[in-house]
Design an enzyme around this catalytic site. Structure first.
Site, PDB file in Angstrom:
ATOM      1  N   CYS A 354      39.317  42.479  52.585  1.00  0.00           N
ATOM      2  CA  CYS A 354      37.879  42.211  52.518  1.00  0.00           C
ATOM      3  C   CYS A 354      37.318  41.480  53.746  1.00  0.00           C
ATOM      4  O   CYS A 354      36.202  41.814  54.187  1.00  0.00           O
ATOM      5  CB  CYS A 354      37.522  41.490  51.225  1.00  0.00           C
ATOM      6  SG  CYS A 354      38.559  40.104  50.778  1.00  0.00           S
ATOM      7  N   ARG A 383      51.929  40.280  50.643  1.00  0.00           N
ATOM      8  CA  ARG A 383      51.813  39.058  49.845  1.00  0.00           C
ATOM      9  C   ARG A 383      53.210  38.519  49.565  1.00  0.00           C
ATOM     10  O   ARG A 383      54.097  39.273  49.146  1.00  0.00           O
ATOM     11  CB  ARG A 383      51.054  39.340  48.545  1.00  0.00           C
ATOM     12  CG  ARG A 383      49.632  39.796  48.831  1.00  0.00           C
ATOM     13  CD  ARG A 383      48.844  40.141  47.589  1.00  0.00           C
ATOM     14  NE  ARG A 383      47.501  40.591  47.962  1.00  0.00           N
ATOM     15  CZ  ARG A 383      46.597  41.010  47.108  1.00  0.00           C
ATOM     16  NH1 ARG A 383      46.868  41.036  45.809  1.00  0.00           N
ATOM     17  NH2 ARG A 383      45.410  41.402  47.526  1.00  0.00           N
ATOM     18  N   GLN A 401      46.510  49.094  49.382  1.00  0.00           N
ATOM     19  CA  GLN A 401      45.422  49.038  48.403  1.00  0.00           C
ATOM     20  C   GLN A 401      44.376  50.103  48.714  1.00  0.00           C
ATOM     21  O   GLN A 401      44.033  50.333  49.875  1.00  0.00           O
ATOM     22  CB  GLN A 401      44.753  47.665  48.435  1.00  0.00           C
ATOM     23  CG  GLN A 401      45.586  46.547  47.834  1.00  0.00           C
ATOM     24  CD  GLN A 401      44.774  45.282  47.661  1.00  0.00           C
ATOM     25  OE1 GLN A 401      44.027  44.908  48.551  1.00  0.00           O
ATOM     26  NE2 GLN A 401      44.926  44.628  46.529  1.00  0.00           N
ATOM     27  N   ASP A 403      41.159  50.119  48.726  1.00  0.00           N
ATOM     28  CA  ASP A 403      40.217  49.005  48.700  1.00  0.00           C
ATOM     29  C   ASP A 403      38.827  49.472  49.096  1.00  0.00           C
ATOM     30  O   ASP A 403      38.654  50.155  50.112  1.00  0.00           O
ATOM     31  CB  ASP A 403      40.685  47.946  49.694  1.00  0.00           C
ATOM     32  CG  ASP A 403      40.627  46.548  49.116  1.00  0.00           C
ATOM     33  OD1 ASP A 403      40.109  46.396  48.004  1.00  0.00           O
ATOM     34  OD2 ASP A 403      41.102  45.619  49.786  1.00  0.00           O
ATOM     35  N   HIS A 405      34.646  48.036  49.443  1.00  0.00           N
ATOM     36  CA  HIS A 405      33.689  46.923  49.392  1.00  0.00           C
ATOM     37  C   HIS A 405      32.298  47.507  49.550  1.00  0.00           C
ATOM     38  O   HIS A 405      32.023  48.261  50.483  1.00  0.00           O
ATOM     39  CB  HIS A 405      34.009  45.894  50.477  1.00  0.00           C
ATOM     40  CG  HIS A 405      35.326  45.221  50.257  1.00  0.00           C
ATOM     41  ND1 HIS A 405      36.479  45.628  50.894  1.00  0.00           N
ATOM     42  CD2 HIS A 405      35.687  44.211  49.433  1.00  0.00           C
ATOM     43  CE1 HIS A 405      37.494  44.881  50.481  1.00  0.00           C
ATOM     44  NE2 HIS A 405      37.039  44.019  49.595  1.00  0.00           N
ATOM     45  N   LYS A 486      35.042  38.861  37.700  1.00  0.00           N
ATOM     46  CA  LYS A 486      35.473  40.250  37.817  1.00  0.00           C
ATOM     47  C   LYS A 486      35.576  40.901  36.443  1.00  0.00           C
ATOM     48  O   LYS A 486      35.765  40.238  35.426  1.00  0.00           O
ATOM     49  CB  LYS A 486      36.823  40.357  38.531  1.00  0.00           C
ATOM     50  CG  LYS A 486      38.014  39.844  37.729  1.00  0.00           C
ATOM     51  CD  LYS A 486      39.317  40.045  38.475  1.00  0.00           C
ATOM     52  CE  LYS A 486      40.502  39.477  37.663  1.00  0.00           C
ATOM     53  NZ  LYS A 486      41.782  39.635  38.376  1.00  0.00           N
ATOM     54  N   HIS A 532      33.659  43.741  45.399  1.00  0.00           N
ATOM     55  CA  HIS A 532      35.039  44.102  45.733  1.00  0.00           C
ATOM     56  C   HIS A 532      35.537  45.088  44.673  1.00  0.00           C
ATOM     57  O   HIS A 532      35.318  44.883  43.483  1.00  0.00           O
ATOM     58  CB  HIS A 532      35.962  42.884  45.695  1.00  0.00           C
ATOM     59  CG  HIS A 532      35.559  41.766  46.593  1.00  0.00           C
ATOM     60  ND1 HIS A 532      36.296  41.386  47.693  1.00  0.00           N
ATOM     61  CD2 HIS A 532      34.496  40.914  46.553  1.00  0.00           C
ATOM     62  CE1 HIS A 532      35.725  40.360  48.276  1.00  0.00           C
ATOM     63  NE2 HIS A 532      34.616  40.053  47.604  1.00  0.00           N
TER      64      HIS A 532
END
Length: 671
Positions: A354, A383, A401, A403, A405, A486, A532
């Site tokens: 992000c 991670r 991911q 991902d 946004h 979320k 997100h």
């Protein structure tokens, strides 16, 4: 049901004629405040209660907690020097932690289960006793160091372990034999079943290492897991479910089907995908890309590593550094005397994408006409998961991911969330998952940034979008990330297990920290809202979930080999090659087994490899210009003209049918 003052709940249950045996047996009652009470509980004034049967979730939980006590008694019978940790019920079972001189063996587990069954048969009574003071408890538990630690925690009502010892008061449950003698006891808040014969079916399943109170700085204990049910039939059903889960374990299937591996030379939690796994992964990603393009997403890309200043700006170094790999100090320059001429910089592997997308948004001026701006990336992140929680593909240290946004104006937020949730659910259904509920994670008051008003607006917007979906919405108090609430999509697989899939988060905070702006209709600069969204969560985890959902028998559109040709004899190979060329021209993945194995062995091999379509060809098929179909379930369709077979196969794959093909559901129509 009413329990009169001065009488026990058990007496009221008996007076009402409620069952005392079998799955419907009443094991505890629930009082007006919702607390579960032993049947020996006697209220000081008349009380309205609800009877709780063994076959309910609460009833099973009480049975399992009582079984954990029986396990602990069995351990101290057979291993007198064992020290007790805690023994709570968990989903579908229970565990108890012990400090012992050496790890338990499989033979130990068998001996413990045998001893447990002897205790259960003896009909020991569970008897609650209030300990008058902390000093009295410490005197009684002088030989139990872990229990003594819990006694010291008793005044901390927020401590999870205190739930094991009764919150603000200290209680012991004694096990009383048929002669009225106390034979064992444990510090515990309860409640428990009346006696051990209310635990009709129990099984110990495995042993694992566990740290006391989950802290790796503490001593490592032995954790014994088990399961207990209200009937032998329910236990047998559960054991069969466990066996099926073991057969579906993606780590096992990954090796058997040659999909992926975890080489020691690379490191824990860092998988490599083999050619067959690579095909499945590519198909997953390609279809996702196609759907994102159709939905108006713009594709971006960002590096795997960055200077620490980016994560200082985003706040991740303040809130998330424990989950990141350690910094690499680079770019330092020294002169000939060793003095620093140019200071170095700390670089980090990125744990999320992000902050990079914020920089893309900020790279030039933005107009309200561009919003909502939807950025999408298959971004690799890293991670530092602790070694104890790394698990196959479902908990890795390096992942990709999917991902996205979305940057939008405040007035666009509600519609964007509803549209986004619909997109997420539809795409998950395309991969064969269709049993969902939603979870709303709200602010953790100990760990958040931003103002209360923006949190409230974001939370209510998510709640409204979730409720409009018509799905069940489950609260998750305090489960939000530090920057915003979320909604997560929880999907149930073929075994009914729940997996967290997509997450959608509303963020007012990072646009502020990165000073993101757009020019509004009035010409003034305004702050966008950021959403997100990770759809799969990670490609690796989703791969593992789908592997277990389908038990490795992937839908034909995802299968590495979609069609395998099996000639009965060498002279039939050329006929299958012509069929293969026709299928390949339509984009299907086809192979032909020309090995020296007999036909039946070839069928077995490729059925074991879970190929969806086997095409058999013998003399009659060649003469008729046909092929015969063999499916995973062993069913067949014989003598299908080649053109009809090709068209039926192409249609099945191109419409992304998720069912496993069989002679019953695979329709072949004449051209």
């Amino acid at each position: 049901m009413k329990v009169p003052a001065g009488t026990t709940a058990g007496s009221a249950v008996a007076e009402a004629g409620l069952p005392s045996k079998g799955p419907e047996a009443i094991v505890v009652v629930r009082d007006a405040e919702g607390a579960l009470r032993d049947l020996d509980w006697a209220p000081e004034s008349d009380a309205e209660v609800e009877a709780v049967a063994a076959g309910t979730e609460d009833g099973r939980s009480v049975i399992r907690h009582s079984a954990a006590h029986v396990l602990a008694q069995a351990v101290q019978n057979l291993f007198p020097d064992a020290k007790l940790g805690i023994g709570p019920p968990v989903k579908d079972g229970f565990y108890y932690d012990f400090a012992v001189d050496k790890p338990f063996t499989p033979d130990d587990l068998q001996a413990l289960e045998k001893r447990m069954k002897q205790i259960l048969k003896s009909g020991q009574k569970f008897s609650r006793r209030l300990v008058e003071s902390t000093d009295a408890a410490k005197e009684e538990l002088a030989d139990e160091p872990y229990k003594l630690e819990l006694v010291d925690l008793k005044s901390d009502v927020d401590t999870d372990e205190v739930m094991e010892v009764g919150g603000g008061e200290l209680t012991v449950y004694d096990n009383i034999d048929r002669h009225g003698e106390r034979v064992w006891g444990d510090l515990c808040r309860g409640p428990h079943v009346p006696h051990t014969r209310f635990i009709p079916a129990v099984k110990l399943t495995r042993v694992a290492a566990a740290y006391w109170r989950g802290d790796q700085n503490n001593q490592q204990l032995q954790r014994v897991y088990g399961t207990a049910w209200e009937s032998k039939e329910k236990l047998d059903e559960h054991l069969e479910w466990l066996a099926e889960a073991e057969r579906r374990d993606h780590r096992r299937l990954g090796a058997e089907l040659d999909l992926f591996s975890f080489p020691d030379e690379i490191g824990s939690g860092l998988p490599v995908f083999h050619p067959k796994g690579g095909i499945i992964r590519r198909e997953m990603e390609d279809y996702s890309r196609k759907r994102h393009e159709e939905a108006g997403y713009e594709f971006v890309n960002s590096p795997h590593i960055t200077k620490d200043t980016l994560f200082k700006t985003s706040g991740h170094l303040d809130w998330y550094q424990d989950g990141m790999f350690p910094a690499m100090h680079l770019d330092e320059e020294r002169d000939a005397e060793g003095e620093v001429r140019k200071p170095g910089v700390d670089y980090f592997l990125k744990p999320m994408n992000c902050p990079f997308h914020n920089l893309i948004f900020r790279s030039r001026g933005r107009s309200y006409r561009e919003l909502p701006l939807r950025m999408f990336e298959f971004g690799s992140v890293y991670r530092y998961e602790k070694s104890g929680v790394v698990h196959g593909l479902t908990r890795v240290r390096g992942m990709t991911q999917d991902d996205a946004h979305i940057y939008c104006m405040p007035e666009q937020l509600q519609d964007e969330l509803k549209s986004l949730l619909g997109f997420v659910l539809d795409l998950l259904r395309d991969y064969g998952l269709d049993d969902f509920y939603l979870e709303l994670s709200t602010r953790n008051d100990e760990k958040y940034v931003g103002d209360d008003e923006s949190w409230d607006v974001a939370t209510e917007a998510l709640r409204s979008a979730a409720e409009s979906s018509g799905l069940e919405l489950v609260p998750d108090p305090g489960g939000a990330a530090f920057y915003g609430p979320k909604v997560s999509v929880q999907a149930r697989d073929a075994l009914g297990r729940t997996w967290q899939m997509s997450t959608i988060q509303v963020d007012y905070h990072l646009p502020e920290r990165f000073d993101l702006e757009y020019t509004g209709p009035d010409g003034n600069k305004q702050r966008p809202i950021k959403i997100h969204r990770a759809l799969f969560g990670s490609i690796e985890r989703f791969f593992g979930v789908l592997t277990e959902h389908y038990a490795g028998a992937f839908p034909a559109w995802l299968s590495p080999v979609q069609v395998m040709g099996i000639p009965i004899a060498d002279e039939h190979v050329e006929h299958l090659q012509s069929v293969s060329r026709a299928l390949r021209a339509k984009g299907l993945r086809v192979d032909i087994d020309t090995s020296d194995d007999r036909m039946q062995k070839k069928i077995r091999n490729h059925t074991t490899q879970k190929v969806p379509f086997l095409l058999l060809a013998g003399g009659k098929d060649v003469e008729a210009g046909a092929v015969s179909f063999r499916f995973r379930d062993g069913s067949q369709i014989n003598g299908v003209p080649v053109d009809d077979a090709v068209n039926a196969l192409v249609d099945w794959v191109q419409r992304r049918e998720n069912a496993s093909p069989t002679a019953e559901n695979f329709v072949v129509e004449a051209v």
